[in-house]
Design a protein around this motif. Structure first.
Motif, PDB file in Angstrom:
ATOM      1  N   UNK A 714       5.821 -94.781  64.112  1.00  0.00           N
ATOM      2  CA  UNK A 714       5.389 -94.288  62.786  1.00  0.00           C
ATOM      3  C   UNK A 714       6.401 -94.751  61.745  1.00  0.00           C
ATOM      4  N   UNK A 715       5.942 -95.513  60.790  1.00  0.00           N
ATOM      5  CA  UNK A 715       6.807 -96.058  59.742  1.00  0.00           C
ATOM      6  C   UNK A 715       6.465 -95.434  58.396  1.00  0.00           C
ATOM      7  N   UNK A 716       7.495 -95.020  57.666  1.00  0.00           N
ATOM      8  CA  UNK A 716       7.327 -94.457  56.322  1.00  0.00           C
ATOM      9  C   UNK A 716       8.094 -95.328  55.334  1.00  0.00           C
ATOM     10  N   UNK A 717       7.383 -95.813  54.338  1.00  0.00           N
ATOM     11  CA  UNK A 717       8.023 -96.586  53.261  1.00  0.00           C
ATOM     12  C   UNK A 717       7.590 -95.980  51.918  1.00  0.00           C
ATOM     13  N   UNK A 718       8.331 -96.340  50.906  1.00  0.00           N
ATOM     14  CA  UNK A 718       7.987 -95.818  49.579  1.00  0.00           C
ATOM     15  C   UNK A 718       8.140 -94.315  49.501  1.00  0.00           C
ATOM     16  N   UNK A 719       9.210 -93.790  50.089  1.00  0.00           N
ATOM     17  CA  UNK A 719       9.432 -92.341  50.091  1.00  0.00           C
ATOM     18  C   UNK A 719       9.593 -91.820  48.661  1.00  0.00           C
ATOM     19  N   UNK A 720       8.945 -90.677  48.426  1.00  0.00           N
ATOM     20  CA  UNK A 720       8.906 -90.143  47.056  1.00  0.00           C
ATOM     21  C   UNK A 720      10.261 -89.562  46.650  1.00  0.00           C
ATOM     22  N   UNK A 721      10.646 -89.867  45.471  1.00  0.00           N
ATOM     23  CA  UNK A 721      11.923 -89.403  44.915  1.00  0.00           C
ATOM     24  C   UNK A 721      11.920 -87.871  44.823  1.00  0.00           C
ATOM     25  N   UNK A 722      12.975 -87.251  45.353  1.00  0.00           N
ATOM     26  CA  UNK A 722      13.098 -85.798  45.308  1.00  0.00           C
ATOM     27  C   UNK A 722      12.337 -85.082  46.398  1.00  0.00           C
ATOM     28  N   UNK A 723      11.611 -85.819  47.258  1.00  0.00           N
ATOM     29  CA  UNK A 723      10.908 -85.225  48.395  1.00  0.00           C
ATOM     30  C   UNK A 723      11.794 -85.325  49.626  1.00  0.00           C
ATOM     31  N   UNK A 724      11.662 -84.331  50.473  1.00  0.00           N
ATOM     32  CA  UNK A 724      12.533 -84.228  51.628  1.00  0.00           C
ATOM     33  C   UNK A 724      11.728 -84.423  52.917  1.00  0.00           C
ATOM     34  N   UNK A 725      12.246 -85.284  53.799  1.00  0.00           N
ATOM     35  CA  UNK A 725      11.736 -85.388  55.162  1.00  0.00           C
ATOM     36  C   UNK A 725      12.547 -84.444  56.040  1.00  0.00           C
ATOM     37  N   UNK A 726      11.864 -83.681  56.887  1.00  0.00           N
ATOM     38  CA  UNK A 726      12.547 -82.767  57.802  1.00  0.00           C
ATOM     39  C   UNK A 726      12.001 -83.016  59.210  1.00  0.00           C
ATOM     40  N   UNK A 727      12.894 -83.335  60.150  1.00  0.00           N
ATOM     41  CA  UNK A 727      12.435 -83.674  61.496  1.00  0.00           C
ATOM     42  C   UNK A 727      13.500 -83.284  62.516  1.00  0.00           C
ATOM     43  N   UNK A 728      13.110 -83.078  63.774  1.00  0.00           N
ATOM     44  CA  UNK A 728      14.098 -82.773  64.812  1.00  0.00           C
ATOM     45  C   UNK A 728      15.120 -83.901  64.937  1.00  0.00           C
ATOM     46  N   UNK A 729      16.326 -83.550  65.331  1.00  0.00           N
ATOM     47  CA  UNK A 729      17.384 -84.543  65.371  1.00  0.00           C
ATOM     48  C   UNK A 729      17.605 -85.151  66.737  1.00  0.00           C
ATOM     49  N   UNK A 730      17.903 -84.356  67.725  1.00  0.00           N
ATOM     50  CA  UNK A 730      18.241 -84.862  69.055  1.00  0.00           C
ATOM     51  C   UNK A 730      16.977 -85.184  69.868  1.00  0.00           C
ATOM     52  N   UNK A 731      17.081 -86.149  70.736  1.00  0.00           N
ATOM     53  CA  UNK A 731      16.132 -86.457  71.803  1.00  0.00           C
ATOM     54  C   UNK A 731      14.807 -87.033  71.351  1.00  0.00           C
TER      55      UNK A 731
END
Length: 754
Positions: A714-731
């Motif tokens: 899954x590729x994300x480009x053009x991320x919106x300014x001031x928007x936050x991505x939140x995702x698990x970190x390990x594994x």
């Protein structure tokens, strides 16, 4: 033995003041007061109480120059007796008329004619004087007064007395007195001489001769008596702990717990006049717990017709460097008061704000009736700036002087109409520093004129008690009737060397109290709030960014994304999930992103992008980036608080079952560009979950870039300014930073709960 002079005084008094038991009940009552300045707010307050109780008033000396001395601190007041002699002469033969003579700048009436006459008859005297607990002006006379019981007041006070008209006239004309002589001493000597004479059976006596009567027997025979139990007159100085405001349904009244009386004339004698003014906000049914603010609906001005609104001189005072000043101007622009009714004077004391202020002045110079700007280059301090505005109001004959300090953020667009409608000499809307008890007023002052803890202050600032309150100090925003400015001295923002220049507001409050301009604060609605400028550091690259703790409300308004509240308020709001367990939501706006980038670039100490990193405890970074940590620019605590206040609630919603106290050790801004580090190799984050926020915009600020979650392809480009991505970190969320091919890309990253 009494001197022939004093004996003559006493004999004249005794021969013309009959024993009360032979005198009929007065059929009429006239209240008289000496008030040379009818514009004095104390007099206007007194007059309102006269009207409320349907009493007949005859003011004396209105418009005359006062020549009775400074009676606040020194003996004087003989002028009152001389004026009253002439005024009472027409009643000198009236035996059916009672006169009640009282001060009016610091007194109010608190009962009806029938109640006052009833109380007078119960005292069985031809003349009754008010009593107080302090002797003035000659302390040596104290031993000559009759004793009193605990809770009673022993000494004569000339600020209030009542009697049959003929007896009053004979007292006033007993002997000559100069205008600057002391009226209280005049009456004190008459009272003491009669008391001493009655002690000795009403005949001449020697100084060493034992009294023939007890004090109680002598008092019973006297024609002049003191209202020692405050059945008519209540002096307040020295007995504030003995009086209390009581309520019964929609009624309020003063009660003397020491004597059990309900006084009918209340006098704020001596140095505690502001205490009476505070009480007036409640007394005479002005405010009660059951009916609230009854006084708030009285004497209001109709402001429904914009064409009839008065002209205001609106003075905008930037006397200290102030965060979020642009919002202050925005809110001023939003006021609904007709701009053609507003003359504007802007005083800016600080070069830091010069561009913002001068730009606003230039933009609005033709919007208002008139516009004047006193810039920081002119060197006027705050007191001089305030005084310049006051003088302009007088010179240009404005109707009201409106002073707004830069710390007062107005959120009620029709505030000015509201304040005008309240029809007060000086009115301030209550505003507080959010979450604190610091406000635009004091409920009390100490003996030096500075803040003291006041009764009901907390109830006022928390809106537990709402009304219009007479207070000893206001600041931040004041609307003053121009007709009242004549009460003040030439420069009301200075009192000799009593207050330092920076305490010009305290000096103004002192002069207002001293010269009869009453200050009121209103809290019947929410009008805005106060900015706290105390920690505002203009040496920082983006000082507002650091105001998150000190001025959280304005910080949120300025920096949070306009769509963030859709998440926080709407429980059913569905977050975007562009990849599996990758959630995307708005958090901050362009101002935040731009200020954070500016802060980092101004600091300029970007890491080398190598594995060696002395900022870390082990000195080694496994997946290095070109970055600056938030703790390097003093924003670590601010960012952690942002995560706790705004991100944590979202995390609880999307990662169900995961509860923890949020912490983050690694918080940093990454810079990607082709000549430094354009991309980041695949890796796992050392976190329970990660937040990644875009700080600028693809195809505007940079080309390329983005993130790829490898396991989910899954590729994300053009991320919106001031928007936050939140995702698990390990594994699970192995990912990489895609190459930036042009420009500079910035992202903000946090490893949460490592």
């Amino acid at each position: 033995m009494l001197s022939a002079y004093h004996l003559l005084i006493v004999m004249v008094s005794l021969s013309t003041c009959e024993v009360l038991t032979s005198r009929p009940r007065p059929q009429e009552l006239i209240v008289m007061t000496v008030a040379t300045d009818a514009n004095h707010d104390g007099y206007q307050q007194f007059l309102a109480s006269i009207i409320q109780h349907k009493l007949t008033l005859e003011p004396v000396g209105v418009g005359m120059e006062w020549t009775g001395g400074d009676i606040e601190t020194k003996p004087g007041g003989g002028m009152k007796i001389n004026l009253l002699k002439k005024a009472v002469e027409k009643y000198k033969d009236r035996t059916d008329l009672a006169l009640l003579i009282t001060d009016s700048y610091d007194a109010i009436m608190h009962g009806s004619q029938s109640n006052i006459i009833d109380a007078f008859m119960d005292l069985q005297a031809s003349v009754v004087f008010s009593a107080e607990v302090f002797i003035w002006p000659d302390a040596s006379l104290a031993v000559k007064y009759p004793p009193v019981r605990t809770g009673e007041s022993r000494y004569l006070n000339s600020g209030g007395y009542m009697g049959y008209a003929d007896s009053i006239y004979k007292l006033l004309t007993d002997h000559e007195i100069a205008d600057a002589d002391d009226d209280q001493l005049y009456f004190t000597n008459l009272f003491i001489d009669e008391y001493q004479l009655q002690l000795h059976g009403g005949s001449m006596y020697s100084e060493n001769e034992a009294p023939k009567l007890s004090p109680a027997e002598a008092i019973d025979r006297m024609s002049i008596k003191l209202d020692k139990r405050s059945t008519i007159f209540q002096t307040l100085n020295g007995v504030l702990d003995q009086v209390d405001i009581k309520y019964k349904n929609s009624k309020s009244y003063l009660f003397n717990v020491g004597t059990g009386s309900r006084p009918l004339v209340i006098h704020g004698n001596g140095p505690i006049k502001h205490k009476l003014n505070r009480m007036v906000s409640y007394l005479n049914d002005a405010w009660t717990p059951t009916s609230g603010c009854n006084a708030c609906t009285k004497n209001r001005i109709d402001v429904s017709d914009a064409k009839e609104l008065p002209t205001l001189l609106m003075t905008l005072m930037i006397e200290e460097t102030t965060p979020f000043l642009y919002h202050w101007f925005d809110r001023l622009d939003a006021l609904t008061y007709p701009k053609d009714k507003l003359d504007v004077l802007v005083h800016n004391q600080h070069a830091y704000h010069e561009k913002l202020v001068s730009d606003w002045v230039e933009k609005n110079k033709d919007t208002y009736k008139s516009m004047k700007y006193v810039s920081s280059t002119e060197g006027l301090n705050a007191a001089e700036g305030k005084n310049k505005a006051l003088q302009q109001c007088i010179d240009e004959k404005c109707e009201y002087l409106l002073s707004i300090d830069s710390v007062a953020q107005i959120t009620k667009p029709d505030l000015l109409e509201h304040l005008v409608s309240l029809n007060k000499s000086c009115i301030t809307p209550m505003m507080v520093r959010p979450g604190l008890l610091f406000s635009t007023f004091w409920a009390e002052k100490n003996e030096n004129g500075y803040y003291a803890q006041g009764e009901n202050y907390r109830d006022h600032v928390t809106y537990e008690m709402m009304g219009v309150w007479n207070v000893p100090y206001t600041s931040g925003l004041q609307l003053i009737k121009a007709s009242k400015l004549s009460l003040l001295p030439e420069n009301p923002y200075k009192v000799g060397d009593m207050f330092p220049p920076q305490d010009y507001d305290v000096a103004f409050a002192y002069n207002a109290r001293k010269h009869g301009l009453f200050m009121h604060v209103v809290n019947i609605e929410h009008y805005g709030h106060l900015i706290n400028p105390d920690s505002y550091d203009t040496s920082r690259a983006a000082p507002e960014l650091h105001e998150q703790f000190t001025n959280k409300l304005d910080w949120e308004l300025h920096y949070l994304h306009e769509d963030f509240y859709k998440i926080s308020v709407n429980e059913s709001y569905e977050l975007e999930q562009p990849c599996t367990d990758v959630f995307w939501f708005p958090i901050v706006n362009d101002y935040y992103c731009d200020d954070l980038i500016h802060t980092m670039e101004t600091f300029g100490k970007w890491s080398g992008g190598t594995n060696k990193d002395e900022r870390l405890s082990g000195g080694y970074e496994n997946v290095p980036t070109r970055d600056i940590h938030m703790n390097q620019v003093g924003l670590e605590d601010h960012w952690i608080q942002l995560l706790k206040d705004y991100v944590h609630p979202v995390q609880l919603k999307v990662f169900e079952g995961y509860h923890s106290t949020l912490s983050a050790i690694m918080n940093f801004v990454v810079r990607y560009r082709t000549d430094e580090q354009p991309s980041l190799r695949p890796h796992h984050d050392s976190s329970t979950f990660t937040v990644n926020m875009a700080l600028n915009t693809k195809d505007k600020d940079y080309e390329g870039g983005g993130v790829r979650f490898i396991r989910y392809n899954c590729t994300l480009v053009g991320l919106r300014k001031g928007w936050m991505l939140m995702h698990p970190g390990r594994l699970t969320h192995y990912h990489e930073g895609l190459p930036t091919t042009g420009g500079t890309r910035y992202i903000m990253v946090s490893f949460v709960n490592p």
